[in-house]
Design an enzyme around this catalytic site. Sequence first.
Site, PDB file in Angstrom:
ATOM      1  CG  ASP A  80      26.201  38.042 -70.974  1.00 17.28           C
ATOM      2  OD1 ASP A  80      26.729  38.056 -69.858  1.00 17.28           O
ATOM      3  OD2 ASP A  80      26.648  37.409 -71.840  1.00 17.28           O
ATOM      4  NE  ARG A 117      30.744  39.215 -75.739  1.00 14.65           N
ATOM      5  CZ  ARG A 117      31.915  38.278 -76.118  1.00 14.65           C
ATOM      6  NH1 ARG A 117      32.835  38.842 -76.361  1.00 14.65           N
ATOM      7  NH2 ARG A 117      31.728  37.091 -75.717  1.00 14.65           N
ATOM      8  CD1 TRP A 174      27.332  41.267 -72.034  1.00 17.86           C
ATOM      9  CD2 TRP A 174      26.390  42.185 -73.625  1.00 17.86           C
ATOM     10  NE1 TRP A 174      27.614  40.550 -73.161  1.00 17.86           N
ATOM     11  CE2 TRP A 174      26.850  40.947 -74.290  1.00 17.86           C
ATOM     12  CE3 TRP A 174      25.473  43.014 -74.499  1.00 17.86           C
ATOM     13  CZ2 TRP A 174      26.603  40.487 -75.646  1.00 17.86           C
ATOM     14  CZ3 TRP A 174      25.466  42.674 -75.892  1.00 17.86           C
ATOM     15  CH2 TRP A 174      25.824  41.484 -76.348  1.00 17.86           C
ATOM     16  CG  ASP A 223      21.483  34.602 -74.385  1.00 22.39           C
ATOM     17  OD1 ASP A 223      21.506  35.669 -73.990  1.00 22.39           O
ATOM     18  OD2 ASP A 223      22.352  33.583 -74.364  1.00 22.39           O
ATOM     19  N   GLY A 262      29.843  35.723 -56.677  1.00 19.70           N
ATOM     20  CA  GLY A 262      30.267  36.103 -58.094  1.00 19.70           C
ATOM     21  C   GLY A 262      31.331  35.111 -58.622  1.00 19.70           C
ATOM     22  CB  THR A 300      34.747  35.005 -64.715  1.00 18.15           C
ATOM     23  OG1 THR A 300      34.502  35.607 -65.975  1.00 18.15           O
ATOM     24  CG2 THR A 300      35.941  33.916 -64.917  1.00 18.15           C
TER      25      THR A 300
HETATM   26  N1  GLY Z   1      26.227  36.484 -74.174  1.00 20.63           N
HETATM   27  C1  GLY Z   1      27.377  35.733 -74.597  1.00 20.63           C
HETATM   28  C2  GLY Z   1      28.466  36.529 -74.706  1.00 20.63           C
HETATM   29  O1  GLY Z   1      28.638  37.669 -74.652  1.00 20.63           O
HETATM   30  O2  GLY Z   1      29.431  35.915 -74.924  1.00 20.63           O
END
Ligand code: GLY
Length: 399
Positions: free
Chosen positions: A178, A250, A254, A117, A236, A238
Amino acid sequence: MTTSPPAAGVGTARADTARVDTDRALAQVFDTVRANIDAFGIRYPDDTTRDNRYPLRPAVAGFAEGENRGWTTSFWPGMQWIAYEHTGDAVYRDAALAHAADFGRRVREERDLDTHDLGFLYTLSCVAPWRLLGDEDARASALAAADHLMARYLPSAGIIQAWGDLADPAQRGRTIIDSLMNMPLLTWAAEQTGDSRYSDVVARHTAELRRHILRPDGSTFHTFYWDAETGEPLRGATEQGAFDDSCWARGQAWGIYGFAMNHRATGDASLLDASRTCAEYFLAHLPADDVPFWDLVYGDDADAPRDSSSGAIAVCGLYELAEVDAEGAERWRAAANRILASLIARYTPARAEDADTVLLHSVYDLPKNVGVDEGTLWGDYFYLEALARATRPGWRPVW
Ligand code: GLY
């Protein structure tokens, strides 16, 4: 499972997008940003609100209360830069410059940098003042952060590891959807330095995600593991979604935004297709008021919270997609307007003074019961970016 207290009219009707008062909504956001600058100074709010008020980021081992750590702190100066660009008011600029200096300290002192990040963190805090003011210190900080991000690249797998120390066996070889949003820092570093190593990593990482994190039905995994030694794609899973094979809202948002943005950067047509595919799936799984449940596995009759932050990210992603997809542009823009109209009408405080957040009813991490039905720093940021895009066509965010 809890249900969000419904904002007025949630789930009743599709918002009329013909006329949305984005100017008024934008003015209200600027009032909140101003009040939060007075309240927080150089310190940082927590990731999410508690009862719609931001506490200071709590102290943890090695970090004082309100100190710059974690992945969300840059959304706060990111909002200040947008407010400065739109109003010219030096209060926003000066607050954001103080944060840019603090992000410089963070990277120099190597404080909490073990994360992909760094893209979110340093694009919004330091690339922004470089682009807007030519701030050389901020440019140097952002380039240093880009180098830290490059050090997370695993060449055999062709991916940047998302979380944790590179030697951590639980995280080694894992990346997450993300991460698409962290690539613009590397794209910018390539432009600044002329060094194609940065852009080569963007091209490879985004291609790997398109191949493996996007499923054949157009939904996405939140996270995916590779064997870091052999490069073999493994499976994959989660982290924040309902199930390994469900579609975390989310993450899908993204995907819309991240694939479109990286198509713009790389010219890779398959990334444009991936963004379109993510958008189709997302839009087909919205409830009647156009704001997603926190996981797209839930439908209209579900007793589950919404994640308005996913709605705001999707609006920005759809506007971005409209800019790079001439064929679908009208449809993507109309969908973005519809979601934004619903957010404005049903997911915002009636008055700025009613909350510290500008976007109500988001979810951070429901499986861990963190930030459920609260405001979030990123939800606030992307809601503001969405309003800025809607109000000033042609305006470009810093990404
Ligand atoms: N990048 C972490 C979230 O979207 O929660």
